[in-house]
Scaffold this active site. Structure first.
Site, short mmCIF file in Angstrom:
data_model
loop_
_atom_site.label_atom_id
_atom_site.label_comp_id
_atom_site.label_asym_id
_atom_site.label_seq_id
_atom_site.Cartn_x
_atom_site.Cartn_y
_atom_site.Cartn_z
N GLN A 107 -35.54 -17.53 100.66
CA GLN A 107 -34.29 -18.46 101.01
C GLN A 107 -33.02 -17.53 100.81
OE1 GLN A 107 -34.44 -22.63 98.91
NE2 GLN A 107 -35.95 -21.30 97.76
N VAL A 109 -30.11 -14.38 101.23
CA VAL A 109 -29.67 -13.95 102.60
C VAL A 109 -29.21 -12.58 102.12
CG1 VAL A 109 -28.82 -16.16 103.32
CG2 VAL A 109 -27.19 -14.98 101.69
N ASP A 110 -29.73 -11.96 100.99
CA ASP A 110 -29.07 -10.74 100.40
C ASP A 110 -29.97 -9.49 100.99
OD1 ASP A 110 -31.37 -10.86 98.78
OD2 ASP A 110 -30.29 -11.85 97.16
N HIS A 125 -32.84 -18.65 105.52
CA HIS A 125 -31.37 -19.14 105.53
C HIS A 125 -30.50 -17.86 106.10
CE1 HIS A 125 -32.35 -22.25 102.23
NE2 HIS A 125 -32.78 -22.53 103.48
N CYS A 133 -20.05 -15.37 116.17
CA CYS A 133 -18.91 -16.05 116.83
C CYS A 133 -19.06 -17.58 117.07
CB CYS A 133 -18.63 -15.24 118.19
SG CYS A 133 -17.09 -16.14 118.68
N GLY A 193 -38.08 -18.42 91.10
CA GLY A 193 -36.62 -18.56 91.16
C GLY A 193 -35.85 -19.44 92.07
N SER A 195 -34.47 -23.47 92.56
CA SER A 195 -34.52 -24.71 91.85
C SER A 195 -35.27 -26.01 92.77
CB SER A 195 -32.93 -25.44 91.72
OG SER A 195 -32.43 -25.12 93.08
N ASN A 219 -40.16 -19.83 86.54
CA ASN A 219 -38.73 -20.34 86.54
C ASN A 219 -38.42 -20.27 85.10
OD1 ASN A 219 -36.19 -21.75 86.36
ND2 ASN A 219 -36.69 -22.08 88.73
C1 BJW Z 1 -34.40 -17.62 87.79
C2 BJW Z 1 -34.00 -16.62 86.86
C3 BJW Z 1 -34.67 -15.41 86.74
C4 BJW Z 1 -32.54 -18.02 87.13
N1 BJW Z 1 -36.05 -15.41 86.98
N2 BJW Z 1 -35.92 -17.77 87.95
C5 BJW Z 1 -35.09 -33.94 102.80
C6 BJW Z 1 -34.29 -34.60 101.72
C7 BJW Z 1 -33.20 -34.34 101.18
C8 BJW Z 1 -31.98 -33.74 101.91
C9 BJW Z 1 -32.59 -33.17 103.01
C10 BJW Z 1 -34.00 -32.96 103.39
N3 BJW Z 1 -34.16 -32.34 104.40
C11 BJW Z 1 -32.96 -31.75 104.67
C12 BJW Z 1 -31.83 -32.08 103.75
C13 BJW Z 1 -30.60 -31.84 103.80
C14 BJW Z 1 -30.47 -30.37 103.22
C15 BJW Z 1 -30.69 -30.52 101.61
O1 BJW Z 1 -31.77 -29.87 101.46
N4 BJW Z 1 -29.92 -31.06 100.85
C16 BJW Z 1 -30.37 -31.10 99.33
C17 BJW Z 1 -29.19 -30.52 98.62
C18 BJW Z 1 -30.62 -32.45 99.01
N5 BJW Z 1 -30.98 -29.36 104.20
C19 BJW Z 1 -30.27 -29.04 105.15
O2 BJW Z 1 -29.13 -29.31 105.38
C20 BJW Z 1 -31.09 -27.74 105.81
N6 BJW Z 1 -31.13 -27.98 107.16
C21 BJW Z 1 -32.04 -28.93 107.65
O3 BJW Z 1 -32.71 -29.69 106.90
O4 BJW Z 1 -31.63 -29.04 109.05
C22 BJW Z 1 -32.27 -30.24 109.47
C23 BJW Z 1 -31.26 -31.26 109.59
C24 BJW Z 1 -29.99 -30.94 110.15
C25 BJW Z 1 -29.01 -32.05 110.11
C26 BJW Z 1 -29.24 -33.34 109.16
C27 BJW Z 1 -30.45 -33.38 108.70
C28 BJW Z 1 -31.63 -32.63 108.85
C29 BJW Z 1 -30.30 -26.47 105.62
C30 BJW Z 1 -30.28 -25.85 104.15
C31 BJW Z 1 -29.24 -24.81 104.18
C32 BJW Z 1 -29.04 -24.23 102.74
N7 BJW Z 1 -28.01 -23.27 102.75
C33 BJW Z 1 -27.97 -22.47 101.35
C34 BJW Z 1 -26.70 -21.47 101.62
C35 BJW Z 1 -27.07 -20.35 102.46
C36 BJW Z 1 -26.12 -19.34 102.99
C37 BJW Z 1 -25.59 -18.60 101.43
O5 BJW Z 1 -26.23 -17.96 100.59
O6 BJW Z 1 -24.54 -19.03 101.29
O7 BJW Z 1 -29.20 -21.55 100.99
S1 BJW Z 1 -27.40 -23.60 100.01
C38 BJW Z 1 -28.14 -22.81 98.82
O8 BJW Z 1 -29.15 -23.39 98.31
C39 BJW Z 1 -28.74 -21.39 99.51
C40 BJW Z 1 -29.91 -21.17 98.82
O9 BJW Z 1 -31.16 -20.42 99.84
C41 BJW Z 1 -30.42 -22.69 98.71
C42 BJW Z 1 -31.50 -22.71 97.40
O10 BJW Z 1 -30.91 -22.39 96.28
P1 BJW Z 1 -31.97 -21.63 95.27
O11 BJW Z 1 -32.45 -20.35 95.83
O12 BJW Z 1 -33.12 -22.74 94.88
O13 BJW Z 1 -30.76 -21.26 94.18
P2 BJW Z 1 -30.52 -22.18 92.91
O14 BJW Z 1 -29.29 -21.76 92.39
O15 BJW Z 1 -30.35 -23.46 93.22
O16 BJW Z 1 -31.52 -21.96 91.62
C43 BJW Z 1 -32.03 -20.80 91.28
C44 BJW Z 1 -33.18 -20.87 90.31
O17 BJW Z 1 -33.38 -19.55 89.69
C45 BJW Z 1 -32.72 -21.77 88.93
O18 BJW Z 1 -33.55 -23.03 88.94
C46 BJW Z 1 -32.76 -20.90 87.81
O19 BJW Z 1 -33.46 -21.44 86.96
C47 BJW Z 1 -33.74 -19.88 88.51
N8 BJW Z 1 -33.56 -18.53 87.63
N9 BJW Z 1 -32.63 -16.70 86.62
C48 BJW Z 1 -36.36 -16.66 87.80
N10 BJW Z 1 -34.28 -14.36 85.91
ZN ZN Z 2 -16.95 -14.88 120.61
#
Ligand code: BJW
Ligand code: ZN
Length: 257
Positions: A107, A109-110, A125, A133, A193, A195, A219
């Site tokens: 997930q 983007v780095d 992602h 653009c 890693g 959530s 995690n």
């Molecule tokens: C360690 C550690 C160590 C710390 N070792 N671990 C079904 C149900 C409900 C909602 C939805 C659903 N389907 C879709 C949705 C809507 C939405 C969604 O999921 N919302 C929820 C918040 C409820 N999803 C979307 O909108 C997605 N699109 C989609 O579904 O399209 C179809 C659609 C369209 C229109 C309407 C409906 C459906 C798109 C999701 C895009 C997410 N984008 C981001 C930003 C990317 C760009 C950027 O980087 O800026 O992606 S948000 C952000 O969260 C980023 C991440 O990839 C993503 C996940 O985060 P991640 O990686 O889990 O990080 P953290 O911080 O949450 O957790 C870190 C963990 O590490 C923690 O648990 C720590 O404990 C742990 N940790 N140190 C191991 N050393």
């Molecule tokens: Zn353009």
């Protein structure tokens, strides 16, 4: 977070069984890059902790306040530029070479998996190095655009946005399909890693479980996935992935001797 907090020991039966898995699928999230110094999304630390990711990572937010959102990405790109792959990224690159079938889905983007040497990375992602653009859709990896302090503009006059997937946007279809197929076909799935709050990525472990895979979560915290996991390796990604890969490596060496 200090490593001393966790024992980082593998359960004996996992050490024994690790080599029997034929297709390993790994899903990574921000936690693996935390050990490279990149902030996670939902932690309490960091400059941007006052914003929820949903408030910045959306097209709506970019339309309302492009400069603020761009500044967030600029900050992250600057941090990334000075960071290196972590022990976890490196261990996964080694594992890919050893396993008969290995699918790495991220997930993040780095681009740190690629930097560590992983060859086959499925990005769900997008990637921070890319900009697109808003008007004509053309993409650029030009560093002058990527590191521009203000929101850059395309030759067509449109604003460039980061080439990542925001809330409410579709994931790259082919990548999502490949990830889902791997989740269906693997016999060992690791969630590392993340959530497990953001869909559809968060649905992948359940798909793997439904198809009979063993599920490992790495995690330091308990998540909504933890009760479903066969093993919750509670600690840091780097330490646990190193242990898993060296267990795998020594079992292969043993089987061939
Ligand atoms: C360690 C550690 C160590 C710390 N070792 N671990 C079904 C149900 C409900 C909602 C939805 C659903 N389907 C879709 C949705 C809507 C939405 C969604 O999921 N919302 C929820 C918040 C409820 N999803 C979307 O909108 C997605 N699109 C989609 O579904 O399209 C179809 C659609 C369209 C229109 C309407 C409906 C459906 C798109 C999701 C895009 C997410 N984008 C981001 C930003 C990317 C760009 C950027 O980087 O800026 O992606 S948000 C952000 O969260 C980023 C991440 O990839 C993503 C996940 O985060 P991640 O990686 O889990 O990080 P953290 O911080 O949450 O957790 C870190 C963990 O590490 C923690 O648990 C720590 O404990 C742990 N940790 N140190 C191991 N050393
Ligand atoms: Zn353009």
């Amino acid at each position: 977070m200090s490593s001393e907090k966790f024992s980082h020991a593998l359960p004996r039966e996992l050490t024994q069984d690790i080599v029997k898995y034929r297709h390993i699928c790994v899903l990574t999230g921000a936690g693996i890059s935390a050990e490279s110094g990149l902030a996670t999304f939902r932690g309490k630390d960091g400059l941007w902790a006052k914003f929820r990711p949903e408030e910045l990572a959306s097209l709506d937010a970019f339309m309302r306040n492009s400069e603020l959102v761009w500044e967030w990405y600029q900050h992250r790109r600057q941090v990334l530029r000075a960071s290196k792959a972590s022990a976890g990224h490196l261990a996964l690159a080694v594992w890919e070479q050893l396993a008969s079938e290995f699918t790495l889905v991220t997930q993040n983007v780095d681009g740190l998996h690629q930097l560590a040497g992983s060859r086959n990375v499925i990005e769900l992602h997008g990637n921070l190095q890319v900009n697109r653009c808003l008007n004509c859709g053309s993409e650029s990896t030009d560093v002058e655009i990527t590191f521009s302090e203000r929101v850059p503009h395309c030759h067509c006059g449109g604003k460039f946005r980061p080439g990542v997937v925001w809330f409410g946007e579709m994931l790259p279809e082919a990548n999502l399909e490949r990830a889902m197929t791997a989740a269906e076909n693997c016999d060992l799935f690791l969630s590392v890693g993340t959530s497990s709050q953001v869909y559809p990525a968060a649905a992948l472990p359940a798909i793997a479980l439904d198809h009979g895979a063993i599920l490992i979560e790495i995690n330091p915290e308990v998540t909504s996935l933890t009760p479903l996991a066969h093993y919750h390796l509670q600690g840091e990604a780097g330490a646990y992935l190193r242990l898993l890969v060296s267990a795998y490596e020594s079992k292969i060496a043993h089987d061939h001797s």
